[in-house]
Design an enzyme around this catalytic site. Sequence first.
Site, mmCIF file in Angstrom:
data_model
loop_
_atom_site.group_PDB
_atom_site.id
_atom_site.type_symbol
_atom_site.label_atom_id
_atom_site.label_comp_id
_atom_site.label_asym_id
_atom_site.label_seq_id
_atom_site.Cartn_x
_atom_site.Cartn_y
_atom_site.Cartn_z
ATOM 1 N N ARG A 175 15.092 55.078 26.098
ATOM 2 C CA ARG A 175 15.329 53.633 26.271
ATOM 3 C C ARG A 175 15.988 53.017 25.038
ATOM 4 O O ARG A 175 16.829 52.112 25.154
ATOM 5 C CB ARG A 175 14.000 52.938 26.566
ATOM 6 N N HIS A 229 19.231 50.546 25.032
ATOM 7 C CA HIS A 229 19.237 49.203 24.437
ATOM 8 C C HIS A 229 20.181 49.108 23.245
ATOM 9 O O HIS A 229 20.624 48.020 22.899
ATOM 10 C CB HIS A 229 17.812 48.795 24.055
ATOM 11 N N ASP A 230 20.482 50.243 22.610
ATOM 12 C CA ASP A 230 21.509 50.220 21.571
ATOM 13 C C ASP A 230 22.883 50.047 22.212
ATOM 14 O O ASP A 230 23.642 49.141 21.861
ATOM 15 C CB ASP A 230 21.471 51.511 20.736
ATOM 16 N N VAL A 241 24.274 46.669 23.763
ATOM 17 C CA VAL A 241 24.442 45.510 22.885
ATOM 18 C C VAL A 241 25.435 45.882 21.777
ATOM 19 O O VAL A 241 25.127 46.708 20.927
ATOM 20 C CB VAL A 241 23.082 45.077 22.297
ATOM 21 N N GLY A 268 27.793 47.889 21.960
ATOM 22 C CA GLY A 268 28.144 49.308 22.013
ATOM 23 C C GLY A 268 27.166 50.178 21.240
ATOM 24 O O GLY A 268 26.224 49.677 20.618
ATOM 25 N N ASP A 286 26.109 51.581 18.438
ATOM 26 C CA ASP A 286 26.438 51.408 17.021
ATOM 27 C C ASP A 286 25.203 51.266 16.143
ATOM 28 O O ASP A 286 25.299 50.813 14.999
ATOM 29 C CB ASP A 286 27.334 50.169 16.838
ATOM 30 N N ASN A 330 13.402 43.570 23.680
ATOM 31 C CA ASN A 330 13.063 44.569 22.655
ATOM 32 C C ASN A 330 11.697 44.344 21.994
ATOM 33 O O ASN A 330 10.997 45.308 21.662
ATOM 34 C CB ASN A 330 14.132 44.572 21.556
ATOM 35 N N HIS A 366 13.737 55.830 34.669
ATOM 36 C CA HIS A 366 12.386 55.306 34.922
ATOM 37 C C HIS A 366 11.469 56.337 35.566
ATOM 38 O O HIS A 366 10.357 56.012 35.953
ATOM 39 C CB HIS A 366 12.461 54.036 35.772
ATOM 40 N N THR A 367 11.902 57.564 35.645
ATOM 41 C CA THR A 367 11.029 58.660 36.057
ATOM 42 C C THR A 367 10.076 59.056 34.928
ATOM 43 O O THR A 367 9.152 59.843 35.140
ATOM 44 C CB THR A 367 11.861 59.888 36.508
ATOM 45 N N ASP A 411 12.147 64.185 36.348
ATOM 46 C CA ASP A 411 12.446 64.813 37.631
ATOM 47 C C ASP A 411 13.021 63.740 38.560
ATOM 48 O O ASP A 411 13.327 62.643 38.101
ATOM 49 C CB ASP A 411 11.169 65.452 38.223
HETATM 50 C C1 HEM Z 1 18.790 48.980 35.591
HETATM 51 C C2 HEM Z 1 18.239 48.032 34.861
HETATM 52 C C3 HEM Z 1 16.994 48.240 34.037
HETATM 53 C C4 HEM Z 1 15.954 47.367 33.955
HETATM 54 C C5 HEM Z 1 15.840 46.025 34.664
HETATM 55 C C6 HEM Z 1 14.976 47.974 33.089
HETATM 56 C C7 HEM Z 1 13.771 47.369 32.727
HETATM 57 C C8 HEM Z 1 12.751 47.993 32.044
HETATM 58 C C9 HEM Z 1 11.484 47.384 31.722
HETATM 59 C C10 HEM Z 1 11.095 45.955 32.072
HETATM 60 C C11 HEM Z 1 10.729 48.309 31.083
HETATM 61 C C12 HEM Z 1 9.301 48.140 30.541
HETATM 62 C C13 HEM Z 1 9.338 47.536 29.145
HETATM 63 C C14 HEM Z 1 7.982 47.149 28.601
HETATM 64 O O1 HEM Z 1 6.935 47.513 29.152
HETATM 65 O O2 HEM Z 1 7.970 46.446 27.580
HETATM 66 C C15 HEM Z 1 11.512 49.510 31.011
HETATM 67 C C16 HEM Z 1 11.101 50.697 30.464
HETATM 68 C C17 HEM Z 1 11.898 51.820 30.343
HETATM 69 N N1 HEM Z 1 13.252 51.887 30.620
HETATM 70 FE FE1 HEM Z 1 14.312 50.573 31.693
HETATM 71 N N2 HEM Z 1 15.422 49.187 32.670
HETATM 72 C C18 HEM Z 1 16.664 49.395 33.215
HETATM 73 C C19 HEM Z 1 17.490 50.481 32.988
HETATM 74 C C20 HEM Z 1 17.171 51.531 32.171
HETATM 75 C C21 HEM Z 1 18.095 52.546 31.748
HETATM 76 C C22 HEM Z 1 19.576 52.573 32.102
HETATM 77 C C23 HEM Z 1 17.397 53.418 30.980
HETATM 78 C C24 HEM Z 1 17.873 54.634 30.250
HETATM 79 C C25 HEM Z 1 18.956 55.315 30.561
HETATM 80 C C26 HEM Z 1 16.021 52.949 30.949
HETATM 81 C C27 HEM Z 1 14.976 53.604 30.367
HETATM 82 C C28 HEM Z 1 13.678 53.146 30.331
HETATM 83 C C29 HEM Z 1 12.551 53.939 29.889
HETATM 84 C C30 HEM Z 1 12.600 55.419 29.570
HETATM 85 C C31 HEM Z 1 11.433 53.106 29.883
HETATM 86 C C32 HEM Z 1 10.019 53.458 29.418
HETATM 87 C C33 HEM Z 1 9.963 53.307 27.894
HETATM 88 C C34 HEM Z 1 8.646 53.661 27.244
HETATM 89 O O3 HEM Z 1 7.711 54.109 27.897
HETATM 90 O O4 HEM Z 1 8.568 53.458 26.006
HETATM 91 N N3 HEM Z 1 15.935 51.792 31.657
HETATM 92 N N4 HEM Z 1 12.755 49.286 31.584
#
Ligand code: HEM
Length: 320
Positions: free
Chosen positions: A64, A68-69, A72, A74, A76, A96, A195-196, A248
């Site tokens: 993640r 997030h890098d 925003v 690019g 960087d 963040n 999100h898997t 997965d």
């Molecule tokens: C499509 C739009 C997306 C939305 C709306 C979104 C939103 C979120 C939110 C709300 C969380 C939970 C944050 C928290 O509990 O503070 C989360 C966690 C996470 N997101 Fe996304 N996300 C998106 C796309 C992505 C993408 C593109 C990636 C990576 C390629 C990603 C990877 C992750 C991961 C791995 C977590 C879990 C992080 C952890 O357990 O520390 N997400 N996301």
Amino acid sequence: MALMSYRLPTFLVLCLLFSYVHGQPGQLALTFYQNSCPNLQTIVRSVVSQAIANETRMAASLLRLFFHDCFVQGCDASILLDDTPTFTGEKTAAPNANSVRGYEVIDAIKTQVEASCRATVSCADIVALAARDSVNLVGGPMWNVTLGRRDAKTASLSSANSDLPGPSSSLSTLISMFAAKGLSAQDMTVLSGAHTIGQSRCLLFRNRIYNDQNINTSFAALRQQTCPQSGSDSNPAPIDVQSPNSFDNAYYVDLVTKQGLFHSDQELFNGGSQDNLVTKYSTDAAAFFSDFAISMAKLGAITPLTGKKGEIRSNCRMVN
Ligand code: HEM
Ligand SMILES: *[C@@H]1O[C@H](CO)[C@@H](O)[C@H](O)[C@H]1NC(C)=O
Ligand SMILES: *[C@@H]1O[C@H](CO)[C@@H](O)[C@H](O)[C@H]1NC(C)=O
Ligand SMILES: *[C@@H]1O[C@H](CO)[C@@H](O)[C@H](O)[C@H]1NC(C)=O
């Protein structure tokens, strides 16, 4: 003229070959640190591996961090810059703050990389490699990462607040926010498969589990057990109900069974344009893995600083 029409194509082919192997100024290349820091990838993988062995969730957090890098300014490393009395970075932005994790792991990698090849490797490239290794170490695909990103001297709190999608986003908002970064709707759906793995806090999915219509009732009841109507905002829940520690295709099975944790997740399977792709990935893990690797390369190529732009930070948390 005959000579000319023969030589020009040959020259162009040689240029192409050369740039494919060595990269061009302004472009990322697989071999960027081949001579200047040959141990880079071994160091990154070893530190990431130790961090995940200590805490499995760190794989999700590092993945993640990369997203997030890159969204925003690019890819960087702008997200890594700490606030100071005279500098405002991205760490306090809404998506963040109290949410993005893994900064200490990037520091640990940077320390070892500096010891091995001083003032050579950017923090932005370390973040890209750490994300790739994280996915692979918890069961996901392996792919080659192009390198040569340089580190920003600036950050943008306002872009971090405006450019990252939130969990209540609609499908059309998700598609347009990814399009704004040069990524397609398919890239968006594939990358959401991240999100898997990982966890979310209650406040970010409360509205979904109490008020959404297209949610599996037994799944909603399960999540309500640890996420009450009010309070306990920070209570964690796995994003993928089935296998939150392994990379997965279960996330897509979750969506098909209406067990997406975020409103934004379930938007990908709610009678709209992404339904067919979600169904495909839910039954074809190999297709998901191969498409994920392709889209991660596109994510990692969002407006990098290259050549003489930016700098190689010596400490990832501050500009030199
Ligand atoms: C499509 C739009 C997306 C939305 C709306 C979104 C939103 C979120 C939110 C709300 C969380 C939970 C944050 C928290 O509990 O503070 C989360 C966690 C996470 N997101 Fe996304 N996300 C998106 C796309 C992505 C993408 C593109 C990636 C990576 C390629 C990603 C990877 C992750 C991961 C791995 C977590 C879990 C992080 C952890 O357990 O520390 N997400 N996301
Ligand atoms: C190991 O993980 C815990 C959280 O589970 C964290 O508090 C601790 O700092 C980590 N230790 C190392 C050496 O990474
Ligand atoms: C990465 O590149 C190397 C050398 O170009 C190649 O041998 C290897 O198969 C590639 N790995 C993957 C996972 O694509
Ligand atoms: C709801 O989730 C369960 C798994 O907890 C699954 O067996 C069931 O098919 C889901 N219901 C629907 C309507 O998808």
